[in-house]
Design a protein around this motif. Structure first.
Motif, PDB file in Angstrom:
ATOM      1  N   CYS A 212       1.036  -1.037  -0.047  1.00  0.00           N
ATOM      2  CA  CYS A 212       0.088  -0.005  -0.054  1.00  0.00           C
ATOM      3  C   CYS A 212       0.855   1.271   0.136  1.00  0.00           C
ATOM      4  CB  CYS A 212      -0.779   0.215   1.226  1.00  0.00           C
ATOM      5  SG  CYS A 212       0.052   0.307   2.519  1.00  0.00           S
TER       6      CYS A 212
ATOM      7  N   HIS B 117       0.326  -6.466   1.634  1.00  0.00           N
ATOM      8  CA  HIS B 117      -0.825  -6.962   2.123  1.00  0.00           C
ATOM      9  C   HIS B 117      -1.312  -7.910   1.399  1.00  0.00           C
ATOM     10  CE1 HIS B 117      -2.074  -3.763   4.894  1.00  0.00           C
ATOM     11  NE2 HIS B 117      -1.591  -2.797   3.888  1.00  0.00           N
TER      12      HIS B 117
ATOM     13  N   CYS C  40      -2.571  -1.638   9.639  1.00  0.00           N
ATOM     14  CA  CYS C  40      -1.381  -1.156   9.041  1.00  0.00           C
ATOM     15  C   CYS C  40      -1.832   0.523   9.067  1.00  0.00           C
ATOM     16  CB  CYS C  40      -1.605  -1.447   7.601  1.00  0.00           C
ATOM     17  SG  CYS C  40      -0.530  -0.438   6.649  1.00  0.00           S
TER      18      CYS C  40
ATOM     19  N   CYS D  58      -2.229   2.399   7.000  1.00  0.00           N
ATOM     20  CA  CYS D  58      -3.448   2.685   5.752  1.00  0.00           C
ATOM     21  C   CYS D  58      -4.988   2.203   6.199  1.00  0.00           C
ATOM     22  CB  CYS D  58      -2.930   2.017   4.875  1.00  0.00           C
ATOM     23  SG  CYS D  58      -3.222   0.339   4.626  1.00  0.00           S
TER      24      CYS D  58
HETATM   25 ZN   LIG Z   1      -1.232  -0.845   4.369  1.00  0.00          ZN
END
Ligand SMILES: [Zn+2]
Length: 452
Positions: free
Chosen positions: A253, A260, A320, A322
């Motif tokens: 990402c 991922h 994460c 993100c």
């Molecule tokens: Zn991520």
């Protein structure tokens, strides 16, 4: 921010860990049962071993099932057997047939239904969105559109997220494509992206001033050093993806904290070198894949415990930055590109890391090849590294060699000792553009050749 622009499938991608694990177990149970009912190989295996498919309830229970490999697939398909042991739908439901050639023997056959294509495309779509792609992006796909699924899957993923694909299928396209279509990204290999930048410069184009916003490197592992160099040459972020016909499609990402794994669609276990148990997170091991089907779904090919012969490390199963909860792994490496000298393993990536030390890139093109030779006496090894230089007469060999050795021998105590004592000889060979041996051989360059 609109969740739809941040995640492709927000409910699944940000699913809380407990819920995600429960979903995975449900799909393991369903898929094992599906395999036992629909694939000749597994039908026979469960019968012969007197194990009920319903005994396989969880991820740990997968340890009870055999680990299969490319060899197992080849042994269970024509010409070895009458039918394809891993095909798991009627012929009438097979949408496409694929072959992947390994290092030896007949290519392995794979069968995909349309539903498989949709699931494969979803994996790439999630990865693209996680890298900031969206409607309006124009992406050149350099990966080949052949019997492999990668390029086609990316193309299908693009339709799902509203991107434009320029399906060139190779990287040696004329630089005019860059000015004509103003692509925002290219999917290619480290070396193809470097050489494209060079060809653009020859025509007076500056890659850092081009329309490219981000790049995707897929298909092979690489050290951070070569990624950083591509990022510098192009002046943009470079993301990594890892995919295979067997169904892994993992991507970094935009936070660049590992790749991922779409845990709800493919199950990835990491095994110890003896292949008899899982390693702990944070430890390196072999990637073993299991197809995961949503309850009620069908698939063309079913693989339980498939040994990919690639290695990785599970970095994290926590959320994460993100916002995605799916686990992250280190850039996988190919076991076939790992070599052993003095009981110490090294991978092609270790050589590449030594080559791409930033200071070296003032003199080198990045293209390299290495050869291993046995010495005159037992226990002597020579590693010869050939480096392509812009100008072989005017490159600072002392600097290059010190950088290479510093990087290559770091963390490899046994190799460093052998080098100091003289049983390991590392020699360097400098050549001009186009003079490496692999240029004379068709196909994918073989970067390390073991001639012992
Ligand atoms: Zn991520």
């Amino acid at each position: 921010m609109n969740l739809k622009t941040k995640y492709y499938n927000p409910d699944i991608e940000t699913m809380e860990r407990g819920e995600l694990d429960a979903l995975v177990e449900e799909r393991i149970k369903y898929t094992v049962n599906y395999a036992a009912e629909n694939s000749l190989f597994y039908k026979k295996w469960f019968l012969e071993h007197n194990i009920k498919p319903s005994d396989i309830q969880s991820h740990e229970d997968l340890l009870e099932l055999p680990i299969i490999s490319g060899k197992t697939i080849r042994e269970n398909q024509p010409p070895e057997t009458v039918d394809f042991g891993f095909r798991a739908v009627d012929w009438k439901d097979v949408f496409t047939i694929h072959e992947t050639s390994g290092t030896s023997g007949t290519p392995k056959s794979f069968f995909l239904t349309w539903e498989d294509w949709e699931r494969y495309a979803e994996k790439y779509a999630r990865s693209f969105v996680s890298q900031g792609f969206g409607p309006g992006d124009r992406v050149i796909v350099c990966a080949s559109y052949g019997m492999n699924v990668g390029a086609n899957t990316m193309t299908l993923a693009a339709r799902n997220i509203g991107m434009t694909i320029i399906p060139i299928g190779k990287c040696n396209f004329p630089p005019r494509v860059m000015t004509s279509y103003k692509p925002t990204s290219i999917v290619g290999s480290v070396f193809k992206l470097i050489s494209l930048a060079k060809r653009m410069k020859v025509q007076g184009m500056d890659p850092t001033e081009s329309s490219i916003e981000r790049l995707i490197v897929g298909g092979e592992s690489f050290p951070d050093e070569s990624r950083n160099y591509v990022a510098e040459v192009w002046g943009c972020d470079v993301f990594n993806t890892y995919g295979s016909t067997e169904g892994t499609m993992c991507g970094e990402c935009s936070h660049l904290k590992g790749l991922h794994v779409p845990e709800d669609l493919v199950h990835m276990d990491v095994y110890d070198p003896r292949m008899d148990g899982f390693v702990k997170d944070g430890e390196c091991g072999r990637i073993v894949l299991t197809t995961l089907l949503p309850v009620g779904a069908k698939c063309g090919n079913v693989l339980l415990n498939y040994d990919t012969e690639d290695t990785t490390v599970v970095m994290d199963r926590e959320k994460c930055s993100c916002g995605r909860t799916h686990m992250r792994v280190l850039n996988p490496q190919r076991e076939a590109e790992t070599f052993w000298i003095f009981e110490t393993p090294f991978n092609r990536v270790d050589i590449e890391k030594g080559v791409f030390q930033r200071e070296n890139m003032e003199y080198l093109t990045g293209e390299y090849e290495a050869f291993l030779y046995g010495g005159e006496d037992e226990g002597e090894v020579t590693l010869r590294v050939s480096l392509e230089c812009e100008d072989a007469q005017n490159c600072n060999r002392q600097v290059i060699e010190a950088n290479f050795l510093g990087s290559f021998l770091k963390y490899k105590r046994a190799l460093e000792d052998a080098y100091i004592q003289g049983s390991l000889d590392i020699i360097f060979n400098y050549v001009g553009p186009g003079q490496l041996e692999f240029y004379h051989i068709k196909g994918r360059p073989k970067r390390i050749v073991d001639r012992r």
